[in-house]
Write an enzyme that holds these catalytic residues in place. Structure first.
Site, PDB file in Angstrom:
ATOM      1  N   TYR A 195       7.038  -3.938 -13.175  1.00 17.39           N
ATOM      2  CA  TYR A 195       6.011  -4.552 -14.461  1.00 17.39           C
ATOM      3  C   TYR A 195       5.058  -3.394 -15.124  1.00 17.39           C
ATOM      4  CZ  TYR A 195       2.172  -7.547 -15.011  1.00 17.39           C
ATOM      5  OH  TYR A 195       1.004  -8.522 -15.894  1.00 17.39           O
TER       6      TYR A 195
ATOM      7  N   ASP B 221      -6.694  -3.350   6.140  1.00 11.26           N
ATOM      8  CA  ASP B 221      -7.793  -3.538   6.734  1.00 11.26           C
ATOM      9  C   ASP B 221      -8.869  -4.010   5.713  1.00 11.26           C
ATOM     10  OD1 ASP B 221      -8.127  -1.401   4.859  1.00 11.26           O
ATOM     11  OD2 ASP B 221      -8.905   0.179   6.444  1.00 11.26           O
TER      12      ASP B 221
END
Ligand code: UDP
Length: 316
Positions: free
Chosen positions: A145, A206
């Site tokens: 991409y 996280d």
């Protein structure tokens, strides 16, 4: 005006078509539905100002009659979309963009290239200004991409410099709103669908990676301002309010109240899903402000409410 929108059956493309038609333009959409959907343009079928051509612009991009502008949005655009279609993504950025540029040249039309913040890769400069050349892993899995869009920008500039085509390059940052594909795997449809279904909201790792989310109507407004401006060099369009993915999960949960009972779940996705995941992303929109007089207007709360409403109906 008569305007071709490649990728017009996609999330952003279909909103762009609505806006163009509401302003009195004739719109031609070309799409092969690789990631877009007929549902996104179903309400335009039968409108005398709308024409749909099912075609893959990597093969051919031909339209009978005059065109005033070509807006090149055709490409898978979500990490899941381009990781499932790596070769098609490279082809549409390369040969597809070439074919669309050639059409614009033949018709004497303006050309707008829908580029992306992914050209900055995992950026070492923060926030990202248009002068930053980026930090892209050219053989990483996102490269299909990122490099296709970087090539498309280079090709667009070459058509401007060689043939004098009136080209524009918009670098689109994370955008959200109704008509995002439920299964496209991006953070917005994932979190919103999870909130609507009362499923755990899946924060990868996280949740400290950052993004900044622009509502689709603001994006379309910036895109059209750029199209009709004289600016040839790239312009970032995105919302500069940066937040962590965890903060975004909390915002989605809050916007889904009082119905939403979702917990936040920290999960480890497949390694390839997060390889080269940019850790920080926020647009510097100084150029958009000064050249286009543009800045986003829709707040995250407002935009999320509209998106949740759409997903509630889509999931029901
Ligand atoms: N992400 C997440 N949970 C999800 C989907 C995405 O935590 O269910 C994270 C992803 O790892 C990235 C951020 O959200 O850090 C934005 O990812 P997205 O797929 O929306 O697209 P990107 O901005 O990377 O092109």
């Amino acid at each position: 005006m008569r305007i071709l929108v490649t990728g017009g059956a996609g999330f952003i493309g279909s909103h762009l078509c609505d806006r163009l038609i509401s302003e009195g333009n004739d719109v031609v959409v070309m799409d092969n539905f690789i990631t877009g959907s007929p549902v996104n343009i179903a309400h335009l079928e039968g409108n005398p100002h709308f024409l749909f051509i099912k075609a893959d612009i990597s093969e051919s991009c031909q339209v009978d009659g005059p065109l005033d502008a070509v807006m090149n949005l055709a490409s898978p655009a979500s990490p899941v979309g381009y990781l499932e279609n790596p070769i098609a993504t490279m082809r549409v950025g390369a040969q597809g963009t070439y074919n669309a540029l050639e059409l614009a040249r033949q018709k004497g039309a303006r050309f707008l290239m829908a580029s992306t913040s992914e050209v900055y890769g995992d950026p070492l400069e923060h926030p990202q200004r248009e002068t930053y050349w980026g930090n892209v892993n050219c053989i990483g899995i996102r490269s299909v991409y990122d490099e296709a869009k970087r090539y498309a920008e280079g090709l667009t500039m070459a058509f401007n410099r060689t043939y004098g085509v009136q080209t524009r390059i918009i670098r689109i940052f994370n955008t959200y709103g109704p008509r995002m594909a439920l299964n496209d795997g991006r953070v917005v449809p994932n979190f919103v669908a999870q909130a609507v279904r009362n499923e755990p909201i899946t924060v990868y790792g996280d949740g400290t990676a950052t993004r900044a989310f622009c509502y689709v109507s603001d994006l379309v407004d910036g895109m059209l301002r750029l199209l009709w401006s004289d600016e040839v060099l790239p312009v970032n369009i995105g919302n500069p309010i940066e937040m962590t993915v965890l903060e975004f999960a909390q915002a989605v949960r809050a916007a889904g109240q009082p119905e939403c009972k979702s917990e936040i779940a920290f999960v480890q996705p497949r390694a390839e899903r997060i390889a080269d995941d940019p850790q920080r992303r926020r647009p510097d929109i100084t150029r958009a402000r000064s050249i286009l007089g543009w800045e986003p207007k829709v707040s995250l709360e407002e935009g999320l409410k509209l998106t949740i409403e759409y997903f509630r109906k889509a999931i029901a």
